[in-house]
Design a protein around this motif. Structure first.
Motif, PDB file in Angstrom:
ATOM      1  N   ARG A 194      -4.007   7.571   8.520  1.00  0.00           N
ATOM      2  CA  ARG A 194      -3.500   7.544   7.290  1.00  0.00           C
ATOM      3  C   ARG A 194      -2.110   7.310   6.524  1.00  0.00           C
ATOM      4  O   ARG A 194      -2.170   6.210   5.856  1.00  0.00           O
ATOM      5  N   SER A 195      -1.813   6.718   7.830  1.00  0.00           N
ATOM      6  CA  SER A 195      -0.674   6.070   8.214  1.00  0.00           C
ATOM      7  C   SER A 195      -1.046   4.391   8.002  1.00  0.00           C
ATOM      8  O   SER A 195      -0.300   3.185   6.911  1.00  0.00           O
ATOM      9  N   TYR A 196      -1.912   3.830   8.216  1.00  0.00           N
ATOM     10  CA  TYR A 196      -2.133   3.241   8.555  1.00  0.00           C
ATOM     11  C   TYR A 196      -2.797   2.368   7.466  1.00  0.00           C
ATOM     12  O   TYR A 196      -2.373   0.997   6.859  1.00  0.00           O
ATOM     13  N   LEU A 197      -3.397   3.298   6.411  1.00  0.00           N
ATOM     14  CA  LEU A 197      -4.360   2.938   5.555  1.00  0.00           C
ATOM     15  C   LEU A 197      -3.048   2.687   4.423  1.00  0.00           C
ATOM     16  O   LEU A 197      -3.852   2.022   2.931  1.00  0.00           O
ATOM     17  N   PHE A 198      -2.366   3.959   4.529  1.00  0.00           N
ATOM     18  CA  PHE A 198      -1.652   3.358   3.429  1.00  0.00           C
ATOM     19  C   PHE A 198      -0.612   2.390   3.395  1.00  0.00           C
ATOM     20  O   PHE A 198       0.265   2.045   2.270  1.00  0.00           O
ATOM     21  N   ASP A 199      -0.376   1.867   4.386  1.00  0.00           N
ATOM     22  CA  ASP A 199       0.320   0.210   4.777  1.00  0.00           C
ATOM     23  C   ASP A 199      -0.165  -0.263   4.705  1.00  0.00           C
ATOM     24  O   ASP A 199       0.041  -1.627   3.734  1.00  0.00           O
ATOM     25  N   VAL A 200      -1.639  -0.237   4.329  1.00  0.00           N
ATOM     26  CA  VAL A 200      -2.936  -1.004   4.374  1.00  0.00           C
ATOM     27  C   VAL A 200      -2.550  -1.570   2.472  1.00  0.00           C
ATOM     28  O   VAL A 200      -2.627  -2.834   1.859  1.00  0.00           O
ATOM     29  N   ILE A 201      -2.221  -1.054   2.056  1.00  0.00           N
ATOM     30  CA  ILE A 201      -2.173   0.089   0.080  1.00  0.00           C
ATOM     31  C   ILE A 201      -0.590  -1.080   0.374  1.00  0.00           C
ATOM     32  O   ILE A 201      -0.635  -2.014  -1.432  1.00  0.00           O
ATOM     33  N   ARG A 202      -0.382  -1.033   0.822  1.00  0.00           N
ATOM     34  CA  ARG A 202       1.417  -1.356   0.578  1.00  0.00           C
ATOM     35  C   ARG A 202       1.654  -2.983   0.477  1.00  0.00           C
ATOM     36  O   ARG A 202       2.029  -4.017  -0.241  1.00  0.00           O
ATOM     37  N   PHE A 203       0.888  -3.455   1.481  1.00  0.00           N
ATOM     38  CA  PHE A 203       0.275  -4.543   2.052  1.00  0.00           C
ATOM     39  C   PHE A 203      -0.152  -5.769   0.781  1.00  0.00           C
ATOM     40  O   PHE A 203      -0.018  -6.380   0.263  1.00  0.00           O
ATOM     41  N   TRP A 204      -1.312  -5.184  -0.043  1.00  0.00           N
ATOM     42  CA  TRP A 204      -1.919  -5.320  -0.826  1.00  0.00           C
ATOM     43  C   TRP A 204      -1.078  -5.223  -2.600  1.00  0.00           C
ATOM     44  O   TRP A 204      -0.956  -5.830  -3.112  1.00  0.00           O
ATOM     45  N   ILE A 205      -0.415  -4.891  -1.833  1.00  0.00           N
ATOM     46  CA  ILE A 205       0.800  -4.523  -3.546  1.00  0.00           C
ATOM     47  C   ILE A 205       2.026  -5.632  -2.882  1.00  0.00           C
ATOM     48  O   ILE A 205       2.359  -6.488  -4.066  1.00  0.00           O
ATOM     49  N   MET A 252      -6.323  12.416  -0.428  1.00  0.00           N
ATOM     50  CA  MET A 252      -6.144  11.708  -1.932  1.00  0.00           C
ATOM     51  C   MET A 252      -4.908  11.757  -2.758  1.00  0.00           C
ATOM     52  O   MET A 252      -4.088  10.576  -3.249  1.00  0.00           O
ATOM     53  N   LYS A 253      -4.369  13.357  -2.495  1.00  0.00           N
ATOM     54  CA  LYS A 253      -3.140  13.677  -2.585  1.00  0.00           C
ATOM     55  C   LYS A 253      -1.859  12.970  -2.109  1.00  0.00           C
ATOM     56  O   LYS A 253      -0.436  12.040  -2.752  1.00  0.00           O
ATOM     57  N   GLU A 254      -2.123  12.425  -0.936  1.00  0.00           N
ATOM     58  CA  GLU A 254      -0.892  11.563  -0.147  1.00  0.00           C
ATOM     59  C   GLU A 254      -0.867  10.433  -0.577  1.00  0.00           C
ATOM     60  O   GLU A 254       0.113   9.952  -0.976  1.00  0.00           O
ATOM     61  N   MET A 255      -2.097   9.757  -0.884  1.00  0.00           N
ATOM     62  CA  MET A 255      -2.116   9.013  -1.337  1.00  0.00           C
ATOM     63  C   MET A 255      -1.319   8.136  -3.155  1.00  0.00           C
ATOM     64  O   MET A 255      -0.900   7.366  -3.122  1.00  0.00           O
ATOM     65  N   ARG A 256      -1.484   9.861  -3.628  1.00  0.00           N
ATOM     66  CA  ARG A 256      -1.038   9.445  -5.078  1.00  0.00           C
ATOM     67  C   ARG A 256       0.288   9.697  -5.418  1.00  0.00           C
ATOM     68  O   ARG A 256       0.780   8.799  -5.179  1.00  0.00           O
ATOM     69  N   SER A 257       0.989  10.420  -4.443  1.00  0.00           N
ATOM     70  CA  SER A 257       2.736  10.530  -4.302  1.00  0.00           C
ATOM     71  C   SER A 257       2.930   8.472  -3.266  1.00  0.00           C
ATOM     72  O   SER A 257       4.211   8.841  -3.830  1.00  0.00           O
ATOM     73  N   GLN A 258       2.331   8.371  -2.571  1.00  0.00           N
ATOM     74  CA  GLN A 258       3.365   7.858  -1.268  1.00  0.00           C
ATOM     75  C   GLN A 258       2.922   6.051  -2.308  1.00  0.00           C
ATOM     76  O   GLN A 258       3.380   5.203  -2.523  1.00  0.00           O
TER      77      GLN A 258
END
Length: 446
Positions: free
Chosen positions: A166-177, A198-204
Motif C-alpha cells: 500500500r505504501s508503495y502504491l500511494f507513493d506511485v500516486i504521489r509521483f504521478w501527481i 481504497m479508504k486509505e487511498m481517499r484520505s491520502q
C-alpha cells in the motif's frame, strides 16, 4: 459550488490502440507517439469535453494492464517528459487529466515479482503477492504458485493487505501527481480491490491534491458500497450503459427510467458511457443506427458524468471476439477527422457545450415527467433553473404534452435555439421527429 468532475464531460482515450502502437513491448528505445496524441486536444475541446480519461499509461509488457514499471510512461507511447507536455497542454485548454491506476495486479516483469523468481522464499517481496506458495509451480513455469487475476497467470495479484505494498502504491500516486500534475485516477478492477485500501487511498490523495478524483471500475453490485464519503467519488455506471442500449433496442424507455430512479438513491455522480475499451461499440450494439442521436441526448442530460469513447463521436463500429478486443481499440489518426465527421459529431459537440453551460445538468435533481415505451421526458432541477429533456425512439414523429415543474411562459429548445415553445396550463407541447429529442430551457431563467 460543484467540483470540476461534477461539471465534467470526459473524453476516453486508449492510447496504445489509437496510436497503433505495437501489441508487445519489445523495443529498447522510446517512440514518442504523444506527438500524435497532442493533436487530439483541440478536437476534444471542440466537442465540449473538459476532462480526459487516458490509459493505461504505465510501462507494461503487452496490453497495458501488465505493469512493468509504475513510474515510467510506456515507451511505446513516449517518455515521462512527453506525457508531462501532454498534460500541460490539456491544462492550458481547461482540460483535466485522469489516468488508469492498475493496482490489483502487476505484470510478471515487475521488479518485485522478478525478485521472487530469483530468490524464492529469500525474497523480501514474497509477501507482496497473494497466495505465494513454494510447494507448487505456476502454469507459467515459475518455481512457486500465486493468485492470478481471473486465472490469467501473466497478471499476478498484489497483496493489498500488506502495508508495504500500500505504501508503495500511494507513493506511485504521489509521483504521478508531483511529476505530471494529474487530476485523478480511474481504478482498474475496483470491484475486487480491498475496501480499506481504497479508504486509505481517499484520505491520502485528498492530502496530495485538492479535488483529486477517484473513480472505480465496477460492473455489478450496489454502487453505494464503493461510492461514498470514505471511499471513491464515482464508479463506472455499467447498469445505465446496459439499460440504455437494451432500452433503445427493445423500444422500452421503462427500463431506462427504472434504472435511473434506482441509481438516483446513491446521490452521487456516476461515470456514464455508451461504449468503452471493453465493450462493443454502441453503433454496433444498436439495432437501429438512428438511435445514436437520442441515446447521446440521454447520455448528456441524465444524471451522471458523461463520457465519449474515442471514435464514438463519428459513430464508428467495433465488436470484440472471444480472443481479442482489438476491434474496440482501433488506430485512428486525427487527420481522418474530416472524412469521419458526421451529423452525430455536431450533435455531440452541441450537447457537450450545453452540458458545460447548464448548471442543472451537473448535479441537478432528476424528475420523471412523461414515460411511454417510445417517448420519455424528464427534468433536471438546478438551484435557479430547470432543464427538460424529451426523446423519441420511434421512427415516426411524436407529439408530446409535457408537464412543466416550474412557473414559466416559454421554453427554448437548446438544440434548435430558434425553436421557442409556448407553455400553457403548466404544460409544454412539442413535436419530435423520429429518433430525435429536445433539450428545453424555460424562458426567463439564468
Amino acid at each position: 459550488m460543484s467540483t470540476w468532475y461534477e461539471r465534467g464531460v470526459f473524453y476516453h482515450m486508449y492510447p496504445l490502440g489509437m496510436t497503433g502502437a505495437p501489441k508487445h513491448n519489445d523495443a529498447t528505445e522510446v517512440t514518442n507517439r504523444f506527438e500524435e496524441l497532442d493533436k487530439w486536444i483541440s478536437h476534444i475541446r471542440s466537442l465540449g469535453a473538459n476532462a480526459i480519461y487516458i490509459g493505461p499509461l504505465f510501462e507494461s509488457t503487452s496490453h497495458g494492464y501488465d505493469t512493468r514499471d509504475y513510474k515510467l510512461v510506456d515507451r511505446r507511447l513516449g517518455d515521462n517528459g512527453s506525457f508531462r507536455k501532454f498534460v500541460d497542454q490539456c491544462h492550458q485548454e481547461g482540460i483535466k487529466v485522469v489516468v488508469d491506476g492498475v493496482f490489483n495486479h502487476t505484470g510478471r516483469e515487475f521488479f518485485a515479482f522478478k525478485d521472487i523468481q530469483e530468490k524464492r522464499w529469500d525474497s523480501p517481496y514474497k509477501d507482496w503477492y497473494k497466495g505465494v506458495n513454494f510447494d507448487w509451480q505456476s502454469p507459467c513455469g515459475d518455481s512457486f504458485g500465486y493468485e492470478a487475476w481471473q486465472g490469467h497467470f501473466e497478471l499476478p495479484c498484489l497483496n493489498l493487505f500488506n502495508p508495504d505494498v500500500r505504501s508503495y502504491l500511494f507513493d506511485v500516486i504521489r509521483f504521478w501527481i508531483d511529476e505530471f500534475d494529474i487530476d485523478g485516477i480511474r481504478l482498474d478492477c475496483a470491484n475486487v480491490l480491498d475496501f480499506n485500501f481504497m479508504k486509505e487511498m481517499r484520505s491520502q490523495t485528498e492530502a496530495m491534491k485538492e479535488d483529486f478524483w477517484l473513480m472505480g471500475e465496477v460492473i455489478h453490485g450496489d454502487y453505494s458500497r464503493w461510492v461514498n464519503n470514505e471511499m471513491l467519488h464515482s464508479v463506472t455506471n455499467y447498469e445505465l450503459h446496459k439499460s440504455l442500449y437494451s432500452g433503445f433496442n427493445d423500444h422500452n424507455f421503462f427500463e431506462i427510467a427504472h434504472n435511473v430512479r434506482r441509481l438516483e438513491a446513491i446521490g452521487r455522480q456516476l461515470y456514464t458511457f455508451v461504449d468503452n475499451h471493453d465493450e462493443d461499440r454502441i453503433a454496433t450494439k444498436l439495432k437501429l443506427r438512428e438511435h445514436l442521436f437520442p441515446i447521446y441526448i440521454c447520455l448528456f442530460t441524465l444524471p451522471g458524468i458523461p463520457s465519449i469513447y474515442y471514435g464514438g463521436e463519428w459513430g464508428i463500429e467495433g465488436k470484440r471476439t472471444n480472443t481479442s478486443d482489438e476491434a474496440l481499440r482501433p488506430a485512428i489518426s486525427i487527420e481522418q477527422e474530416g472524412e469521419l465527421h458526421c451529423e452525430l459529431t455536431d450533435l455531440i459537440a452541441q450537447l457537450g457545450q450545453i452540458h458545460s453551460q447548464q448548471e442543472p445538468l451537473h448535479t441537478g435533481r432528476y424528475q420523471e415527467l412523461l414515460l411511454t415505451n417510445r417517448q420519455y421526458a424528464f427534468a433536471r432541477h438546478g438551484e435557479d433553473s430547470v432543464i427538460i429533456t424529451a426523446v423519441n425512439n420511434d421512427d415516426e414523429p411524436a407529439e408530446l404534452t409535457i408537464p412543466v415543474p416550474l412557473q414559466a411562459s416559454e421554453a427554448v429548445n437548446l438544440l434548435e435555439p430558434a425553436d421557442r415553445l409556448p407553455i400553457s396550463d403548466g404544460k409544454v407541447h412539442i413535436k419530435l421527429k423520429g429518433n430525435w429529442g429536445a433539450v428545453l430551457k424555460l424562458k426567463g431563467e439564468n
